[in-house]
Scaffold this active site. Structure first.
Site, PDB file in Angstrom:
ATOM      1  N   ASP A   1     -22.372  26.799  50.670  1.00  0.00           N
ATOM      2  CA  ASP A   1     -23.040  28.053  51.366  1.00  0.00           C
ATOM      3  C   ASP A   1     -23.067  27.705  52.841  1.00  0.00           C
ATOM      4  O   ASP A   1     -22.771  28.463  53.618  1.00  0.00           O
ATOM      5  CB  ASP A   1     -24.176  28.339  50.666  1.00  0.00           C
ATOM      6  CG  ASP A   1     -24.406  28.915  49.335  1.00  0.00           C
ATOM      7  OD1 ASP A   1     -25.282  29.364  48.739  1.00  0.00           O
ATOM      8  OD2 ASP A   1     -22.847  28.948  48.638  1.00  0.00           O
ATOM      9  N   ALA A   2     -23.579  26.621  53.203  1.00  0.00           N
ATOM     10  CA  ALA A   2     -23.892  26.065  54.437  1.00  0.00           C
ATOM     11  C   ALA A   2     -22.591  26.101  55.236  1.00  0.00           C
ATOM     12  O   ALA A   2     -22.526  26.644  56.529  1.00  0.00           O
ATOM     13  CB  ALA A   2     -24.637  24.482  54.714  1.00  0.00           C
TER      14      ALA A   2
ATOM     15  N   TYR B   1     -20.225  27.643  54.648  1.00  0.00           N
ATOM     16  CA  TYR B   1     -19.262  29.050  54.762  1.00  0.00           C
ATOM     17  C   TYR B   1     -20.141  29.793  55.797  1.00  0.00           C
ATOM     18  O   TYR B   1     -19.396  30.496  56.701  1.00  0.00           O
ATOM     19  CB  TYR B   1     -19.740  29.759  53.367  1.00  0.00           C
ATOM     20  CG  TYR B   1     -19.401  31.259  53.243  1.00  0.00           C
ATOM     21  CD1 TYR B   1     -20.317  32.160  53.627  1.00  0.00           C
ATOM     22  CD2 TYR B   1     -17.980  31.605  52.824  1.00  0.00           C
ATOM     23  CE1 TYR B   1     -19.695  33.599  53.716  1.00  0.00           C
ATOM     24  CE2 TYR B   1     -17.694  32.968  53.041  1.00  0.00           C
ATOM     25  CZ  TYR B   1     -18.379  34.038  53.460  1.00  0.00           C
ATOM     26  OH  TYR B   1     -18.154  35.219  53.266  1.00  0.00           O
TER      27      TYR B   1
ATOM     28  N   ARG C   1     -21.770  43.723  43.011  1.00  0.00           N
ATOM     29  CA  ARG C   1     -21.804  44.346  44.323  1.00  0.00           C
ATOM     30  C   ARG C   1     -20.206  44.438  44.765  1.00  0.00           C
ATOM     31  O   ARG C   1     -19.800  45.536  45.366  1.00  0.00           O
ATOM     32  CB  ARG C   1     -22.188  43.363  45.263  1.00  0.00           C
ATOM     33  CG  ARG C   1     -22.064  44.003  46.714  1.00  0.00           C
ATOM     34  CD  ARG C   1     -23.004  43.004  47.803  1.00  0.00           C
ATOM     35  NE  ARG C   1     -22.403  41.823  47.998  1.00  0.00           N
ATOM     36  CZ  ARG C   1     -22.820  40.885  48.774  1.00  0.00           C
ATOM     37  NH1 ARG C   1     -23.605  41.326  49.742  1.00  0.00           N
ATOM     38  NH2 ARG C   1     -22.532  39.738  48.931  1.00  0.00           N
TER      39      ARG C   1
ATOM     40  N   CYS D   1     -24.029 -16.642  43.665  1.00  0.00           N
ATOM     41  CA  CYS D   1     -23.002 -15.623  44.470  1.00  0.00           C
ATOM     42  C   CYS D   1     -23.687 -15.396  45.841  1.00  0.00           C
ATOM     43  O   CYS D   1     -24.873 -15.099  45.940  1.00  0.00           O
ATOM     44  CB  CYS D   1     -23.194 -14.257  43.509  1.00  0.00           C
ATOM     45  SG  CYS D   1     -22.299 -12.864  44.423  1.00  0.00           S
TER      46      CYS D   1
ATOM     47  N   LYS E   1     -38.085  42.354  55.544  1.00  0.00           N
ATOM     48  CA  LYS E   1     -37.645  43.978  55.775  1.00  0.00           C
ATOM     49  C   LYS E   1     -38.639  44.618  56.591  1.00  0.00           C
ATOM     50  O   LYS E   1     -39.934  44.251  56.183  1.00  0.00           O
ATOM     51  CB  LYS E   1     -37.599  44.406  54.166  1.00  0.00           C
ATOM     52  CG  LYS E   1     -36.572  43.755  53.319  1.00  0.00           C
ATOM     53  CD  LYS E   1     -36.679  44.284  52.198  1.00  0.00           C
ATOM     54  CE  LYS E   1     -35.350  43.369  51.331  1.00  0.00           C
ATOM     55  NZ  LYS E   1     -35.343  43.979  49.670  1.00  0.00           N
TER      56      LYS E   1
ATOM     57  N   GLU F   1     -31.270  41.043  42.044  1.00  0.00           N
ATOM     58  CA  GLU F   1     -30.562  39.935  41.962  1.00  0.00           C
ATOM     59  C   GLU F   1     -30.458  39.456  40.430  1.00  0.00           C
ATOM     60  O   GLU F   1     -31.701  39.027  40.028  1.00  0.00           O
ATOM     61  CB  GLU F   1     -31.133  38.921  42.930  1.00  0.00           C
ATOM     62  CG  GLU F   1     -30.105  37.508  43.078  1.00  0.00           C
ATOM     63  CD  GLU F   1     -29.086  37.942  44.136  1.00  0.00           C
ATOM     64  OE1 GLU F   1     -29.055  39.214  44.674  1.00  0.00           O
ATOM     65  OE2 GLU F   1     -28.222  36.928  44.528  1.00  0.00           O
TER      66      GLU F   1
ATOM     67  N   TYR G   1     -34.919  44.271  43.930  1.00  0.00           N
ATOM     68  CA  TYR G   1     -35.409  44.259  45.373  1.00  0.00           C
ATOM     69  C   TYR G   1     -35.134  45.461  46.179  1.00  0.00           C
ATOM     70  O   TYR G   1     -35.525  45.514  47.452  1.00  0.00           O
ATOM     71  CB  TYR G   1     -34.788  43.107  46.046  1.00  0.00           C
ATOM     72  CG  TYR G   1     -33.314  43.138  45.875  1.00  0.00           C
ATOM     73  CD1 TYR G   1     -32.684  43.853  46.927  1.00  0.00           C
ATOM     74  CD2 TYR G   1     -32.719  41.801  45.396  1.00  0.00           C
ATOM     75  CE1 TYR G   1     -31.414  43.610  46.661  1.00  0.00           C
ATOM     76  CE2 TYR G   1     -31.224  41.665  45.475  1.00  0.00           C
ATOM     77  CZ  TYR G   1     -30.586  42.840  45.991  1.00  0.00           C
ATOM     78  OH  TYR G   1     -29.419  42.591  46.241  1.00  0.00           O
TER      79      TYR G   1
ATOM     80  N   CYS H   1     -24.045  -9.672  38.020  1.00  0.00           N
ATOM     81  CA  CYS H   1     -23.145 -10.661  38.264  1.00  0.00           C
ATOM     82  C   CYS H   1     -24.164 -11.876  37.900  1.00  0.00           C
ATOM     83  O   CYS H   1     -25.279 -12.134  38.378  1.00  0.00           O
ATOM     84  CB  CYS H   1     -22.759 -10.845  39.673  1.00  0.00           C
ATOM     85  SG  CYS H   1     -22.370 -12.477  40.209  1.00  0.00           S
TER      86      CYS H   1
ATOM     87  N   CYS I   1     -17.851 -12.669  44.352  1.00  0.00           N
ATOM     88  CA  CYS I   1     -17.530 -14.153  43.942  1.00  0.00           C
ATOM     89  C   CYS I   1     -16.515 -14.056  42.664  1.00  0.00           C
ATOM     90  O   CYS I   1     -16.193 -15.420  42.517  1.00  0.00           O
ATOM     91  CB  CYS I   1     -18.854 -14.945  43.474  1.00  0.00           C
ATOM     92  SG  CYS I   1     -19.716 -14.233  42.025  1.00  0.00           S
TER      93      CYS I   1
ATOM     94  N   SER J   1     -25.283  43.640  53.228  1.00  0.00           N
ATOM     95  CA  SER J   1     -24.969  42.152  53.281  1.00  0.00           C
ATOM     96  C   SER J   1     -26.573  41.957  54.378  1.00  0.00           C
ATOM     97  O   SER J   1     -27.034  42.960  54.696  1.00  0.00           O
ATOM     98  CB  SER J   1     -23.990  41.613  53.906  1.00  0.00           C
ATOM     99  OG  SER J   1     -24.167  40.476  53.958  1.00  0.00           O
ATOM    100  N   LEU J   2     -26.785  40.972  54.697  1.00  0.00           N
ATOM    101  CA  LEU J   2     -27.943  40.615  55.460  1.00  0.00           C
ATOM    102  C   LEU J   2     -27.514  39.491  56.483  1.00  0.00           C
ATOM    103  O   LEU J   2     -26.770  38.795  56.498  1.00  0.00           O
ATOM    104  CB  LEU J   2     -29.086  39.950  54.693  1.00  0.00           C
ATOM    105  CG  LEU J   2     -29.917  40.736  53.721  1.00  0.00           C
ATOM    106  CD1 LEU J   2     -30.761  39.768  53.018  1.00  0.00           C
ATOM    107  CD2 LEU J   2     -30.645  41.675  54.708  1.00  0.00           C
TER     108      LEU J   2
HETATM  109  S1  IVH Z   1     -32.009  43.408  50.303  1.00  0.00           S
HETATM  110  C1  IVH Z   1     -30.222  45.209  53.238  1.00  0.00           C
HETATM  111  N1  IVH Z   1     -33.419  41.496  49.095  1.00  0.00           N
HETATM  112  O1  IVH Z   1     -28.953  38.534  49.322  1.00  0.00           O
HETATM  113  C2  IVH Z   1     -30.282  44.901  51.783  1.00  0.00           C
HETATM  114  N2  IVH Z   1     -31.275  40.973  49.056  1.00  0.00           N
HETATM  115  O2  IVH Z   1     -27.272  38.379  51.648  1.00  0.00           O
HETATM  116  C3  IVH Z   1     -29.751  43.622  51.518  1.00  0.00           C
HETATM  117  N3  IVH Z   1     -30.506  38.996  47.915  1.00  0.00           N
HETATM  118  O3  IVH Z   1     -26.465  41.004  48.657  1.00  0.00           O
HETATM  119  C4  IVH Z   1     -30.217  43.047  50.172  1.00  0.00           C
HETATM  120  N4  IVH Z   1     -32.632  38.280  47.202  1.00  0.00           N
HETATM  121  O4  IVH Z   1     -27.570  39.656  46.833  1.00  0.00           O
HETATM  122  C5  IVH Z   1     -32.354  41.663  49.347  1.00  0.00           C
HETATM  123  N5  IVH Z   1     -35.066  40.305  48.025  1.00  0.00           N
HETATM  124  C6  IVH Z   1     -33.788  40.542  48.245  1.00  0.00           C
HETATM  125  C7  IVH Z   1     -32.906  39.518  47.885  1.00  0.00           C
HETATM  126  C8  IVH Z   1     -31.460  39.735  48.261  1.00  0.00           C
HETATM  127  C9  IVH Z   1     -31.507  37.936  47.124  1.00  0.00           C
HETATM  128  C10 IVH Z   1     -29.270  38.855  47.982  1.00  0.00           C
HETATM  129  C11 IVH Z   1     -28.255  40.162  47.780  1.00  0.00           C
HETATM  130  C12 IVH Z   1     -27.803  40.395  49.056  1.00  0.00           C
HETATM  131  C13 IVH Z   1     -27.782  39.077  49.474  1.00  0.00           C
HETATM  132  C14 IVH Z   1     -27.573  39.457  51.240  1.00  0.00           C
END
Ligand code: IVH
Length: 676
Positions: free
Chosen positions: A34-35, A37, A137, A432, A291, A173, A225, A427, A412, A83-84
Site C-alpha cells: 500500500d505504501a 502504491y 465499491r 571454525c 470527518k 468496511e 461508517y 557447525c 570452514c 475515496s479519501l
Molecule cells: S469514509 C468520504 N470511513 O477507506 C467517504 N472510509 O480510502 C469515504 N474506510 O473506500 C469513506 N474505514 O473502504 C470511511 N471509517 C471509515 C473507513 C473508510 C475504512 C475505507 C473505505 C474507503 C477507503 C477510502
C-alpha cells in the site's frame, strides 16, 4: 510544456498504477505494498499538478478501484462511493484543517475520528427495513452484486429495527479479525493451499467467492461508517456523529472506538493514541478517518474529483512492504549456529531502507515457503531486525526451488549438525574461524566485557594475525604488538590495552555471559551468578543443581554442563583467572548500589542503545529488570512503538520514563542522587 521524459514517466506511472489496481481490486493478489502504491499515486498527482496538460480522463488519479469482474452482476451506485485523500503527518493534518476552515470562512466546526479499517468497502441497500442488495465499491460508480455473500455476514442485519426510511443505503468496511485470519490460514495450511498474506487479502478473497457457502464459512465482520443516501433524508439527524448513533440504534454495527472531537487537538490525541495502540486491536487498522461532523458543512465543502474535501485519512506509517528476495545467505554465529538471512532488493519500510531480513532457521523458511526469486512481504515490527512475512505466491518465478541449508559450514566446510529437538543447525567445529570471530566480538561487546576500542575490524585483525586465538589472549596484548598493526597509533594502542585491562573487574555475570555458552544470555548469566556466587561453583554444578535455579531449564543446564566439560573451555577459563578477571561476586548487598531494590521494565524500541545495553546499565547500579510491568515495577522505560506494556504501566500508575528521562535519571543516580 512538459518534456518527453516527463510524459514517459507519467505513462509508466499509469501502467504501474493500473496494474496495481487490477491486482488489488480484481485479483485480490496485490504485488506492491500500500505504501508503494501511495507513493506512486503521489508522484503522479504531483506531476499532474505541475503539468496540467499531462492530466487526462484516463489517469488513475481520476478513478477509484477497477472495473468489476463479470462473474457477478453489476450494481450502479446512484451516489458514488468516494475515496479519501491522505495525510501522513501532523503538518499535513493541520494544513487540511486550515483549508477546511478557510473554505468555511472561519466558522467553527467539530470533527469525528474513526479508525480506518483495512478491508473491503461495501454498500448495503435496505428497502422497507429489509436488506435487498449488497455491492462492492468497484470503480465507485459500478460495483459487483455480492448480495448472497453479504447475507452470510452475521453482523449485517437482514432486517432493521424501529422506523427507517423506505429506501436507504449504508456503507461500511467488511474485514477479518486477526484471529479469524489465523483460523483461515490454519485451515488452508491443512489443505495444502497457499496462505493469504494478510487479513485484507483474505477478507476480499472471502467476500468475492462465487460460492457464498465459502463466504459463510469465513468469520467476516463489518463496521458501518456512513449513510450513503436515504429517502426522506431530511428527517434524519443533521450531523455525522448523530447519524452514526441512529444507524447503531436500528441495528448496524458501528465502531465503539470512534470519537466525536470538538477540536483539532482532540483529533491529534486520537491519532496518537491509536497509532500507539493499534497493534493491540483484534483487527488491522491502517489509519484514522477524520470527518467534518456537520452534514450541512460537508455539502458546502463538496468533493474534488473522487475525494471529499470534508474528510481525510491520516495514514499510519506502514510497517510492511514488498520486494524481491535476491538470495538467502548464511551467517555462522558465535555458538556455531547457522543463521540464514534474506538478501533483499533494497526497499523502504517505515522510513528505513531494508536490505536484509532475518529468516531465523530452516524450519521458518520451510513453513513460510520462501524461495529465492520470490516477491516477498517484509515487515518491521517494533524490533529492529526486519522479518519476512511470506511470499506473494502468484509472482513466483517458474523453477524457484524450496530452500535447504548448506550441508557444510560456509566458513570452514565442516559438516553441520542439527541436535534433535532443536530448530537450529550448528557447525560443530570449535576452531571454525567464523565462530572465533563472533565469539570474540561477543566477548568485547557492551552487554558483556564492554571493552571500548575493540570493534569488529580489530577483532578480525587480531585473529588473522594470530595475536589472539581465544578471548583470554586479549589480556596478554601489549602496546608494542598493537602499534605494529596497520592504522593503529601509539595512543590508540595504549587505549586498547587500558580498556582490556580495565575490563578485568567487570561483574562476574558479564563474564559468564561473555563466554558465549549456548542458551546462556545475559538474563541466565545473572540468575546463575546470583545463585552460585562464583565461577568455580558454577563449573562444579550438576544438572540437578543447575535446574534447581529458578529460570534455568534442562536444555540450558545441559548446554552449561557440555560447555564446562570441554577441556579447551576450561583452559580458557584458567587463563582468564590468571589474567586477574573477577571470578566470584561478593554478596550484592554489601556493595553500595544506588538502584538496589528497583525494578526496571524496558519496552519499545530505544533510539540510542539496545534494550540489553540499557538493562546492563541499570543492573550495574544494582537494579533488577523484568519483562512484564507489575505492581513491583519501579519504572517503565518506554521507547518507540511501545505497546500494551506502556498501557499497563499507566493503569498500574507505574512511573513512565522516556528514553531521555531515563538517561537523565541515570545521570543523577551516578552523580549520587537517591532515586525516588
Ligand atoms: S469514509 C468520504 N470511513 O477507506 C467517504 N472510509 O480510502 C469515504 N474506510 O473506500 C469513506 N474505514 O473502504 C470511511 N471509517 C471509515 C473507513 C473508510 C475504512 C475505507 C473505505 C474507503 C477507503 C477510502
Amino acid at each position: 510544456m512538459a518534456d518527453a521524459s516527463l510524459k514517459a514517466r507519467v505513462q509508466e506511472l499509469h501502467r504501474q498504477l493500473n496494474e496495481a489496481n487490477h491486482r488489488y481490486y480484481v485479483l485480490d493478489a496485490p504485488a506492491i505494498s500500500d505504501a508503494e502504491y501511495d507513493r506512486l499515486m503521489q508522484e503522479l498527482r504531483g506531476l499532474e499538478a505541475d503539468h496540467p496538460e499531462l492530466l487526462t480522463g484516463q489517469s488513475p488519479t481520476q478513478r477509484v478501484g477497477a472495473a468489476p469482474v463479470e462473474a457477478f452482476g453489476v450494481v450502479e451506485h446512484p451516489v458514488p462511493l468516494l475515496s479519501l485523500g491522505n495525510v501522513f503527518s501532523r503538518e499535513d493534518l493541520e494544513a487540511w484543517h486550515r483549508r477546511v476552515s478557510n473554505l468555511l470562512d472561519g466558522r467553527p466546526f467539530d470533527l469525528v475520528c474513526e479508525l480506518k479499517m483495512d478491508g473491503l468497502a461495501v454498500a448495503l441497500v435496505y428497502e422497507d427495513g429489509v436488506l435487498t442488495t449488497g455491492a462492492t465499491r468497484g470503480d465507485g460508480v459500478r460495483g459487483e452484486n455480492i448480495t448472497a455473500n453479504i447475507r452470510t455476514i452475521r453482523s449485517i442485519p437482514l432486517r432493521l429495527e424501529g422506523t427507517v426510511p423506505r429506501r436507504m443505503e449504508v456503507r461500511g468496511e467488511v474485514y477479518l479479525s486477526r484471529p479469524g485470519f489465523a483460523k483461515i490460514n490454519e485451515e488452508r495450511a491443512q489443505q495444502g493451499l497457499p496462505l493469504y498474506a494478510n487479513p485484507r487479502n483474505s477478507a476480499a478473497g472471502s467476500l468475492r467467492q462465487l460460492d457464498s457457502r465459502i463466504t459463510a464459512s469465513r468469520p467476516l465482520d463489518i463496521f458501518i461508517y456512513q449513510l450513503g443516501w436515504a429517502e426522506g433524508e431530511a428527517a434524519l439527524p443533521a450531523t455525522h456523529w448523530d447519524r452514526m448513533a441512529y444507524l447503531a440504534s436500528v441495528g448496524f454495527r458501528t465502531n465503539p472506538l470512534n470519537r466525536h472531537c470538538p477540536a483539532l487537538a482532540d483529533v491529534w490525541a486520537f491519532v496518537e493514541e491509536w497509532g500507539a495502540k493499534r497493534h493491540d486491536l483484534p483487527y488491522e487498522t491502517d489509519g484514522v478517518v477524520i470527518k467534518v461532523n456537520s452534514l450541512d458543512y460537508q455539502g458546502q465543502l463538496g468533493t474534488v474529483g473522487r475525494e471529499p474535501r470534508w474528510a481525510t485519512a491520516y495514514k499510519f506509517p506502514s510497517v510492511q512492504a514488498t520486494t524481491k528476495l535476491l538470495a538467502i545467505d548464511v551467517n555462522v554465529g558465535r555458538t556455531g549456529s547457522l543463521n540464514p538471512f534474506a538478501v533483499l532488493e533494497p526497499v523502504q519500510v517505515a522510513g528505513v531502507t531494508i536490505r536484509h531480513a532475518t529468516l531465523h532457521n530452516e524450519e521458518d523458511i520451510r513453513r513460510k515457503d520462501v524461495r529465492v526469486g520470490d516477491t516477498v512481504i517484509v515487515q518491521r515490527a517494533g524490533e529492529v531486525i526486519p522479518e519476512i512475512v511470506g511470499p506473494v505466491l502468484d509472482l513466483r518465478p517458474p523453477g524457484a526451488e524450496p530452500y535447504a541449508l548448506p550441508a557444510a559450514c560456509p566458513e570452514c566446510g565442516t559438516a553441520v549438525v542439527r541436535p534433535s529437538g532443536e530448530a537450529m543447525t550448528y557447525c560443530p567445529n570449535k576452531a571454525c574461524p567464523a565462530q572465533g570471530l563472533e565469539l570474540l566480538k561477543h566477548f568485547v561487546s557492551r552487554g558483556a566485557l564492554d571493552i571500548e576500542g575493540v570493534g569488529e575490524s580489530l577483532c578480525a585483525v587480531l585473529l588473522s594475525q594470530g595475536l589472539v586465538r581465544d578471548v583470554a589472549d586479549l589480556y596478554a596484548l601489549t602496546t608494542e604488538q598493537l602499534e605494529a598493526l596497520d592504522r593503529m597509533g601509539k595512543k590508540s594502542a595504549a587505549n586498547v590495552v587500558a580498556a582490556v585491562q580495565g575490563s578485568r573487574d567487570r561483574p562476574l555475570a558479564r563474564l559468564v555471559f561473555g563466554l558465549g555458552v549456548r542458551h546462556v544470555g545475559s538474563e541466565n548469566a545473572e540468575l546463575l551468578v546470583r545463585h552460585f556466587g562464583s565461577l568455580d561453583a558454577l563449573m562444579a554444578a550438576s544438572e540437578d543443581e543447575l535446574t534447581a535455579v529458578a529460570g534455568i531449564g534442562p536444555k540450558v543446564a545441559a548446554s552449561i554442563i557440555e560447555y564446562f566439560e570441554d577441556q579447551d573451555n576450561r583452559r580458557i577459563i584458567e587463563k582468564l583467572r590468571l589474567a586477574g578477571l573477577r571470578m566470584a561476586e561478593e554478596a550484592r548487598e554489601e556493595r553500595a548500589m544506588p538502584l538496589s531494590g528497583k525494578e526496571f521494565v524496558f519496552t519499545g524500541r530505544l533510539e540510542r542503545f539496545t534494550r540489553m545495553t540499557a538493562e546492563a546499565m541499570v543492573k550495574e547500579l544494582g537494579a533488577t529488570t523484568g519483562s512484564n510491568v507489575t505492581r513491583k515495577t519501579s519504572y517503565a522505560v518506554v521507547g518507540e512503538d511501545a505497546g500494551s506494556k506502556a498501557e499497563r504501566a499507566q493503569q498500574l500508575k507505574v512511573p513512565i520514563l522516556t528514553e531521555q528521562e531515563f538517561l537523565d535519571l541515570m545521570e543523577r543516580v551516578r552523580a549520587g542522587e537517591q532515586p525516588t
